[in-house]
Design an enzyme around this catalytic site. Structure first.
Site, short mmCIF file in Angstrom:
data_model
loop_
_atom_site.label_atom_id
_atom_site.label_comp_id
_atom_site.label_asym_id
_atom_site.label_seq_id
_atom_site.Cartn_x
_atom_site.Cartn_y
_atom_site.Cartn_z
N THR A 1 0.84 -1.21 0.00
CA THR A 1 0.00 0.00 0.00
C THR A 1 0.87 1.25 0.00
O THR A 1 0.64 2.20 -0.76
CB THR A 1 -0.92 -0.01 1.25
OG1 THR A 1 -1.74 -1.17 1.19
CG2 THR A 1 -1.77 1.24 1.32
N GLN B 1 0.64 -8.77 -6.71
CA GLN B 1 0.10 -10.13 -6.83
C GLN B 1 0.79 -10.97 -7.91
O GLN B 1 0.42 -12.12 -8.11
CB GLN B 1 -1.41 -10.08 -7.12
CG GLN B 1 -2.24 -9.59 -5.95
CD GLN B 1 -2.33 -10.59 -4.79
OE1 GLN B 1 -1.91 -11.75 -4.90
NE2 GLN B 1 -2.87 -10.15 -3.67
N SER C 1 5.17 -6.44 -2.46
CA SER C 1 4.86 -6.59 -1.04
C SER C 1 5.37 -7.94 -0.56
O SER C 1 5.02 -8.98 -1.14
CB SER C 1 3.35 -6.48 -0.84
OG SER C 1 3.03 -6.73 0.51
N HIS D 1 4.74 -9.88 2.04
CA HIS D 1 3.91 -10.94 2.62
C HIS D 1 3.13 -11.73 1.57
O HIS D 1 2.49 -12.72 1.89
CB HIS D 1 2.99 -10.39 3.72
CG HIS D 1 1.82 -9.59 3.27
ND1 HIS D 1 0.55 -10.10 3.25
CD2 HIS D 1 1.71 -8.31 2.85
CE1 HIS D 1 -0.30 -9.16 2.85
NE2 HIS D 1 0.38 -8.06 2.60
N THR E 1 13.93 5.34 10.09
CA THR E 1 14.85 4.24 10.39
C THR E 1 14.29 2.94 9.81
O THR E 1 13.12 2.62 10.01
CB THR E 1 15.02 4.10 11.92
OG1 THR E 1 15.55 5.35 12.39
CG2 THR E 1 15.98 2.98 12.27
N CYS F 1 -9.27 -6.82 2.29
CA CYS F 1 -9.53 -5.54 2.95
C CYS F 1 -11.02 -5.24 3.04
O CYS F 1 -11.44 -4.52 3.91
CB CYS F 1 -8.86 -4.41 2.18
SG CYS F 1 -7.13 -4.71 1.91
N1 PLP Z 1 -1.93 -4.20 -4.32
C1 PLP Z 1 -2.51 -5.40 -4.49
C2 PLP Z 1 -2.84 -5.86 -5.87
C3 PLP Z 1 -2.81 -6.20 -3.40
O1 PLP Z 1 -3.41 -7.39 -3.59
C4 PLP Z 1 -2.49 -5.72 -2.10
C5 PLP Z 1 -2.84 -6.52 -0.91
O2 PLP Z 1 -3.78 -7.29 -0.90
C6 PLP Z 1 -1.87 -4.48 -1.98
C7 PLP Z 1 -1.60 -3.75 -3.11
C8 PLP Z 1 -1.49 -3.93 -0.64
O3 PLP Z 1 -0.32 -4.55 -0.16
P1 PLP Z 1 -0.02 -4.55 1.43
O4 PLP Z 1 -0.95 -5.57 2.02
O5 PLP Z 1 1.40 -4.96 1.52
O6 PLP Z 1 -0.25 -3.18 1.92
#
Ligand code: PLP
Length: 387
Positions: A71, A179, A199, A201, A237, A324
């Site tokens: 994000t 993704q 990202s 995770h 940091t 989300c």
């Molecule tokens: N962009 C996409 C396509 C995602 O699927 C996600 C998370 O589901 C994000 C951005 C946001 O990533 P993060 O969870 O690391 O903030």
């Protein structure tokens, strides 16, 4: 039995990631900005991780900026580019309706400060056509932002073709590759974008760590002001253990992309069996141009949340819409942007597989799903009869 089929929401961290993070937390306590040996040890951890992340996407390490997740990477790309572009008068942005909220809600903020946004529909395929972009791009267009792979239906966008159109018009191109990285090979050179978000995770790393790749020479205004961390592009940091974890996840992702050869057929079997065994089901999105781990299926006459809960009671974790927005009964914005009718968008489940998914798990899901769907349809019918 607990079966996790929600890898697009998050992928459990790799054991090697957990070990590396614990080691860094315990043994590397320094601040990477400090000159002494403690600081230099922390800096070395970050440098190694930067090289691993760069290698995963075919980039130069100096072009990788660590962030607090996908994000933040999307925010830095869009807000940073918008700030840098405003003096040029280019205040038009093009994106798609199937983007993640990290992009869509940032675009809304830019609209409130005077940007004009064109939000394109992909149509039912979930794949944006190059002509759709060609038709709306103008000399005022400053930014084009299109995701690489969609989180809900998994469709892959023709980024190289779209980025070339943006470049020809003098606009910057941002690709949200959150993704796709770790699921399919991603090379920033092949994509031809100017900025790429990832990202940790989503590919076996820790939550709350991500990166933005910024092509050398692209000007972005930093969004967090403070010290000169990350070459003055992201102050604060550094999260050394998190970054170390992302580095290890990137190394494993680079080495294990071949796992797609195992996951793709598993996904295909899951999908085939569901479509064959459960009446009134349909696949959402393009069956060909998509990541190998994802399938999104609608179940006529069944509220997806009810099926999700029924599966959860059987120990199977799947998802509706994006993580989300789960917990709300709003139909998925992605499926709506693909012009699917509202009931279908409300009846759809996402199954996303990952490195630990087994044949036996898929067998179990295709075994229980027809009965659950049948039962929910019967309950639905009797509820209507009572009313
Ligand atoms: N962009 C996409 C396509 C995602 O699927 C996600 C998370 O589901 C994000 C951005 C946001 O990533 P993060 O969870 O690391 O903030």
């Amino acid at each position: 039995m607990r079966i996790y089929l929600d890898y697009n929401a998050t992928s459990p961290p790799l054991p090697e990631v957990i070990q590396a993070m614990a080691r860094v937390l315990a043994d590397v306590p320094g601040n990477a900005s400090s000159v002494h040996a403690f600081g230099q040890a922390a800096k070395a951890v970050i440098d190694d991780a930067r090289s691993e992340v760069a290698a995963l996407i075919g980039a130069e390490p100096t072009e990788v900026v660590f962030t607090g997740g996908g994000t933040e990477a999307d925010n830095l790309a869009l807000r940073g580019a918008a700030d840098a572009l405003e003096p040029t008068g280019r205040r038009h942005l093009v994106t798609t309706g199937i983007e993640h909220e990290a992009v869509l809600n940032t675009v809304k903020v830019l609209e409130r400060r005077g940007w004009r946004a064109t939000v394109l529909s992909t149509g039912a395929s979930g794949v944006l056509s190059a002509d759709a972009l060609r038709n709306v791009i103008t000399p005022e267009t400053g930014i084009v932002s299109v995701m690489h792979a969609n989180n809900e239906v998994g469709t892959i966008q023709p980024i190289a073709e779209l980025a070339a159109i943006a470049r020809a018009a003098g606009a910057l191109f941002h690709a949200d590759a959150v993704q796709s990285v770790g699921k399919i090979p991603v090379s920033v050179k092949t994509l031809g974008a100017d900025m790429v978000a990832l990202s940790a995770h989503k590919f076996g790393g820790p939550k709350g760590v991500g990166a933005l790749w910024i092509r050398r020479g692209v000007r972005l205004q930093p969004q967090q002001t403070g010290g000169r961390h990350e070459r003055s592009r992201r102050a604060g940091t550094e999260n050394v253990p998190g970054i170390a974890g992302m580095g290890v996840a990137a190394r494993y992702a680079t080495a294990s992309l071949g796992d797609a050869d195992r996951i793709g057929p598993l996904r295909d079997r899951l999908e085939r069996e569901i479509l064959a065994r459960v009446p009134g089901t349909a696949l959402n999105g393009d069956p060909a141009s998509r990541v190998p781990n994802t399938t999104n299926i609608s179940f006529d006459g069944i509220e997806a949340e009810s099926l999700l809960i029924a599966l959860d009671l059987e120990g199977v974790a799947v998802s509706t819409g994006s993580a989300c927005s789960s917990g709300t009964l709003e139909p998925s914005h992605v499926l709506r942007a693909m012009n699917l009718p509202s009931p279908r968008a409300r009846n759809s489940l996402r199954f996303s597989l990952g490195r630990a998914t087994t044949e036996a798990e898929i067998d179990f899901v295709v075994e229980v799903l027809p009965t659950l769907a049948h039962r929910l349809r019967q309950i639905g019918r009797s509820a209507v009869a009572v009313r």
